[in-house]
Design a protein around this motif. Sequence first.
Motif, PDB file in Angstrom:
ATOM      1  N   UNK A   1       4.816   1.176  -4.186  1.00  0.00           N
ATOM      2  CA  UNK A   1       3.617   0.847  -3.406  1.00  0.00           C
ATOM      3  C   UNK A   1       3.443  -0.656  -3.263  1.00  0.00           C
ATOM      4  N   UNK A   2       2.700  -1.049  -2.247  1.00  0.00           N
ATOM      5  CA  UNK A   2       2.441  -2.463  -1.993  1.00  0.00           C
ATOM      6  C   UNK A   2       1.698  -3.097  -3.161  1.00  0.00           C
ATOM      7  N   UNK A   3       2.111  -4.292  -3.574  1.00  0.00           N
ATOM      8  CA  UNK A   3       1.367  -4.991  -4.640  1.00  0.00           C
ATOM      9  C   UNK A   3      -0.011  -5.423  -4.148  1.00  0.00           C
TER      10      UNK A   3
ATOM     11  N   UNK B   1     -12.534  -1.467   4.332  1.00  0.00           N
ATOM     12  CA  UNK B   1     -11.577  -0.364   4.247  1.00  0.00           C
ATOM     13  C   UNK B   1     -11.395   0.039   2.790  1.00  0.00           C
ATOM     14  N   UNK B   2     -11.712   1.281   2.428  1.00  0.00           N
ATOM     15  CA  UNK B   2     -11.537   1.689   1.026  1.00  0.00           C
ATOM     16  C   UNK B   2     -10.082   1.561   0.577  1.00  0.00           C
ATOM     17  N   UNK B   3      -9.882   1.093  -0.650  1.00  0.00           N
ATOM     18  CA  UNK B   3      -8.518   0.935  -1.163  1.00  0.00           C
ATOM     19  C   UNK B   3      -7.801   2.272  -1.188  1.00  0.00           C
ATOM     20  N   UNK B   4      -8.519   3.326  -1.506  1.00  0.00           N
ATOM     21  CA  UNK B   4      -7.892   4.637  -1.652  1.00  0.00           C
ATOM     22  C   UNK B   4      -7.280   5.109  -0.337  1.00  0.00           C
ATOM     23  N   UNK B   5      -7.774   4.608   0.798  1.00  0.00           N
ATOM     24  CA  UNK B   5      -7.224   4.981   2.096  1.00  0.00           C
ATOM     25  C   UNK B   5      -5.973   4.169   2.440  1.00  0.00           C
ATOM     26  N   UNK B   6      -5.759   3.060   1.747  1.00  0.00           N
ATOM     27  CA  UNK B   6      -4.686   2.140   2.129  1.00  0.00           C
ATOM     28  C   UNK B   6      -3.466   2.198   1.229  1.00  0.00           C
TER      29      UNK B   6
ATOM     30  N   UNK C   1      -0.362   3.576   2.734  1.00  0.00           N
ATOM     31  CA  UNK C   1      -0.053   3.120   4.080  1.00  0.00           C
ATOM     32  C   UNK C   1       1.165   2.216   4.133  1.00  0.00           C
ATOM     33  N   UNK C   2       1.581   1.848   5.373  1.00  0.00           N
ATOM     34  CA  UNK C   2       2.808   1.059   5.574  1.00  0.00           C
ATOM     35  C   UNK C   2       2.581  -0.441   5.443  1.00  0.00           C
ATOM     36  N   UNK C   3       2.113  -0.891   4.297  1.00  0.00           N
ATOM     37  CA  UNK C   3       1.847  -2.325   4.094  1.00  0.00           C
ATOM     38  C   UNK C   3       2.839  -2.916   3.101  1.00  0.00           C
TER      39      UNK C   3
END
Length: 450
Positions: free
Chosen positions: A85-87, A123-128, A131-133
């Motif tokens: 996952x993204x840092x 934007x809630x962290x749980x939604x991100x 994601x493609x970040x």
Amino acid sequence: MAGRGEKVVVLEGRDGERARAIAGELAALGVEVRFGEPAEPPAGTSLIVTTGWPPHHPLLAAAAAAGIEVIGEVELAWRLRPEGAAPWLALTGTNGKTTAVRMLTSMLLAAGHRALAVGNVGTPVVEAVTGPCDVLAVELSSFQLHRSPSVAPYAAAVLNVAPDHLDWHGSMEEYARVKGEIFAKAGTVVHNADDEWATRLAAPYQSAAGRGGAVRSVGFTLGTPRPGQLGVVEDLLVDRAFVADPANNAEELASLADVRPFAPHNVANALAAAALARAYGVPAAAVREGLLAFVPDPHRIAHVARVAEVDYVDDSKATNPHAAAASLAAYPSIVWVAGGQLKGADVGELVRRAAPRLRGAVLLGADRERIREALARHAGNVPVVEVAGQDTGVMDRVVTEAARLAAPGDTVLLAPAGASLDMFAGYPARGEAFARAVHRLAEGHDGGAA
């Protein structure tokens, strides 16, 4: 969680049409919503995820007594991250969080990273987290940090700590302690070297063991930076931390003119964002490019108009004394528009420091009398006008009185030092009311507005 086969029950204290509509959408996903103020966890509960309830809430006390784990939404997001996952580049502070996290995101994007601002910024962290970040710029409030024991940011920053939300946390010491939790498992610790509490919170990590060895501790300052700091030299923002030889070399990141809107506290925000970006490997050129591309959110020292050689500035987001003090420090001669809900905060020190800059003050809102009393003690020569009433139309009278007190070269500054809900739907509505009133003033003035 429901999609992973868990039985999820949402406990919602507020009822209403919108809440009922959301409950219907959740029901279609297999999530049960119960309305009302609960005192006991539902039968069979194994985990509670809380989003804003204070530690002393009866439900949370009952959960603790029953041995049920309680975490926050940010902790849940951290646990749901997939492999690779993204840092996270995380920051907190009493004031400046949203501005700094958006500056950071702009720097990351300028460096070519897929980056997103999440958390308390909207934007809630749980939604991100799925994601493609490449990297997440995470704004965290003290409420969110309160129950986030596992969160381990790649780098973390504390911008400042001043009294706020003490009714929720119980004391200044507890509020500061929770802010400091952002450092507990961070790879790089970034702190405001000009802020007493931030410096104190960072002190234990000067030589603490962290990811891959010693935690890297970095400070930022509005003064000349020492080795290991970012700071200001003449009109330049410079880095003496993320360079090969900090003892002897520094790297130019940007100029003061690149920080918009310019104010000392915004320079501090830019330095904090730059420190987190540099910790992630962002080159100096991208720091400057990101600052130039940054667009401030509304109601943060936003210039509204100039009428009769007087500037009108909307900083409705200054909802506590610390934020108002930073705003007042940005202008030399001010007619101060203040008031609202002080939430128990003391304004005496704010007024004492600002007194030399004040040409006048116009007060509104529920706690205006407390500000008047502070002005009488610390700025007795400053003319003060109180505008009574709780209707939103009061703002036209406020602006008219401020214009009467102001002289050419002054700034009429809305920096309320209090919350807005006594009169408005929120600080944006208060700022918009101020701006509309200023524009009406300009329309009625022979000189117009520029």
